[in-house]
Scaffold this motif. Sequence first.
Motif, PDB file in Angstrom:
ATOM      1  N   PRO A   7       0.737  -0.824   0.376  1.00 30.62           N
ATOM      2  CA  PRO A   7       0.212  -0.028  -0.687  1.00 30.62           C
ATOM      3  C   PRO A   7       0.901   0.926   0.165  1.00 30.62           C
ATOM      4  CG  PRO A   7      -0.269  -0.810   2.230  1.00 30.62           C
ATOM      5  CD  PRO A   7       1.180  -1.652   0.474  1.00 30.62           C
ATOM      6  N   ALA A  11      -3.707   3.229   7.016  1.00 30.72           N
ATOM      7  CA  ALA A  11      -5.147   3.982   7.830  1.00 30.72           C
ATOM      8  C   ALA A  11      -5.735   2.925   9.259  1.00 30.72           C
ATOM      9  CB  ALA A  11      -6.078   4.676   6.787  1.00 30.72           C
ATOM     10  N   ASP A 226     -14.157   8.463   6.416  1.00 36.90           N
ATOM     11  CA  ASP A 226     -13.724   7.801   5.408  1.00 36.90           C
ATOM     12  C   ASP A 226     -13.577   9.399   4.502  1.00 36.90           C
ATOM     13  OD1 ASP A 226     -16.310   8.395   5.752  1.00 36.90           O
ATOM     14  OD2 ASP A 226     -16.779   7.844   3.293  1.00 36.90           O
ATOM     15  N   CYS A 233      -5.688  11.500   1.667  1.00 36.83           N
ATOM     16  CA  CYS A 233      -4.677  10.968  -0.100  1.00 36.83           C
ATOM     17  C   CYS A 233      -4.985  12.181  -0.827  1.00 36.83           C
ATOM     18  CB  CYS A 233      -5.339   9.369   0.281  1.00 36.83           C
ATOM     19  SG  CYS A 233      -5.384   8.443   2.247  1.00 36.83           S
ATOM     20  N   ALA A 240      -7.477   5.952  -3.375  1.00 36.05           N
ATOM     21  CA  ALA A 240      -8.366   4.205  -2.312  1.00 36.05           C
ATOM     22  C   ALA A 240      -8.013   3.144  -2.817  1.00 36.05           C
ATOM     23  CB  ALA A 240      -9.974   4.068  -2.979  1.00 36.05           C
ATOM     24  N   VAL A 243      -4.864   2.078  -0.373  1.00 39.33           N
ATOM     25  CA  VAL A 243      -4.765   1.887   0.777  1.00 39.33           C
ATOM     26  C   VAL A 243      -5.367   0.942   1.695  1.00 39.33           C
ATOM     27  CG1 VAL A 243      -5.655   3.460   2.903  1.00 39.33           C
ATOM     28  CG2 VAL A 243      -5.360   4.777   0.606  1.00 39.33           C
ATOM     29  N   TRP A 244      -4.057   0.791   2.823  1.00 33.52           N
ATOM     30  CA  TRP A 244      -5.259  -0.278   3.697  1.00 33.52           C
ATOM     31  C   TRP A 244      -5.730   0.284   4.550  1.00 33.52           C
ATOM     32  CZ3 TRP A 244      -0.579  -4.794   3.389  1.00 33.52           C
ATOM     33  CH2 TRP A 244      -0.823  -5.380   2.186  1.00 33.52           C
ATOM     34  N   ALA A 245      -6.842  -0.338   5.158  1.00 33.31           N
ATOM     35  CA  ALA A 245      -6.789   0.480   6.138  1.00 33.31           C
ATOM     36  C   ALA A 245      -7.731  -0.741   7.735  1.00 33.31           C
ATOM     37  CB  ALA A 245      -8.880   1.107   6.040  1.00 33.31           C
ATOM     38  N   MET A 255     -14.402   4.375   6.397  1.00 38.98           N
ATOM     39  CA  MET A 255     -13.399   4.533   5.900  1.00 38.98           C
ATOM     40  C   MET A 255     -13.134   2.971   5.551  1.00 38.98           C
ATOM     41  SD  MET A 255      -9.731   4.814   9.019  1.00 38.98           S
ATOM     42  CE  MET A 255     -10.304   3.550   9.384  1.00 38.98           C
ATOM     43  N   TRP A 258     -13.958   2.232   2.271  1.00 41.32           N
ATOM     44  CA  TRP A 258     -13.840   3.383   1.406  1.00 41.32           C
ATOM     45  C   TRP A 258     -12.310   2.976   1.106  1.00 41.32           C
ATOM     46  CZ3 TRP A 258      -8.867   6.114   1.545  1.00 41.32           C
ATOM     47  CH2 TRP A 258      -8.786   6.824   0.165  1.00 41.32           C
ATOM     48  N   ALA A 259     -11.173   2.111   1.030  1.00 42.37           N
ATOM     49  CA  ALA A 259     -10.332   1.754   1.690  1.00 42.37           C
ATOM     50  C   ALA A 259      -9.474   0.184   0.172  1.00 42.37           C
ATOM     51  CB  ALA A 259      -9.480   0.799   2.335  1.00 42.37           C
ATOM     52  N   SER A 262      -9.315  -4.084   3.529  1.00 44.00           N
ATOM     53  CA  SER A 262      -9.704  -3.558   4.596  1.00 44.00           C
ATOM     54  C   SER A 262      -9.283  -4.658   5.230  1.00 44.00           C
ATOM     55  CB  SER A 262     -11.203  -2.886   5.067  1.00 44.00           C
ATOM     56  OG  SER A 262     -11.709  -4.204   4.373  1.00 44.00           O
TER      57      SER A 262
END
Length: 298
Positions: A7, A11, A226, A233, A240, A243-245, A255, A258-259, A262
């Motif tokens: 990523p 987050a 998010d 970001c 998106a 991104v790792w959440a 959030m 959105w990522a 996850s």
Amino acid sequence: MTAETLPRVVATDLDGTLLRSDGSVSPRTRSALRAAEDAGIEVVLVTARPPRWLGFLSDVVGGHGRVVCLGGAAVWDLATEQALEVCGFADDDAQALVADLREAVPGVALALERADGPTFDRGFRTPGDDAVDVDPVDRSTVVSRVESTLDGRSTAPVGKLLARAADAGPVSGGPATRPAALADAQIPAQEQFFARVRAVVGDRAQLAYSGAAGLAELLAPTVSKDAALARWCARLGVDARDVWAFGDMPNDLPMLRWAGRSFAVANAHPDVVAAVSDRTVSNDDDGVALVLEGALAG
């Protein structure tokens, strides 16, 4: 795992996710976060906590030290102790919500969180004590009623409005602790309280629950974890999908959805576990660190 599949942003929620149950950041987690940043991954902490509860993290997030806090109402720079971005309720809008909550929810105790500090009803405390019990704050932040401070003089919007049920137990939590978990026996009363608050606020606010019994957290309609993370970001030029959440509670769901990828820790709420693409071990077993270690070692 190659560098191309790592990523660009990680987050992670704090309480119940990155932090252990005692509120600490383990040496293993610290090491994993440093390794991620050394690999060019930006780590962004995302939390419902207010800025005054973030100082102990100043040595955790490396060189940038930025936290999406107040449930997405602010982006806080730990190094300068300044807000880089603030969203929330205008005083007039907060005033109307407060008035309606007073009328519809007898005995409700209220608090306002701004990026520059909080204001508490005198009733937002342990019964019989003169001090607010959420953390050792200056007593000047305790007023008879919070609406007395909604006079337009503050330049900072209200990031969050907190409503506490009249029959709730003492508000627990603080800079280094997680709010008291909601016991099974408290769930019906909590749901009833939430239903009353939701009926009052309608679409004028978002109702969030971060795990504290008898406490409803109200955010402005445009504020969420998010949305704040997406704006940050975008500044970084990160999509998106890169991104790792990580999260554990329902207020993390926007959030996580959105990522691009996850993760739910093993102690996460069932709704979170059902919504994510991946799972990891619990916060007390360093679930975030485990994922990062595996990715970087791959």
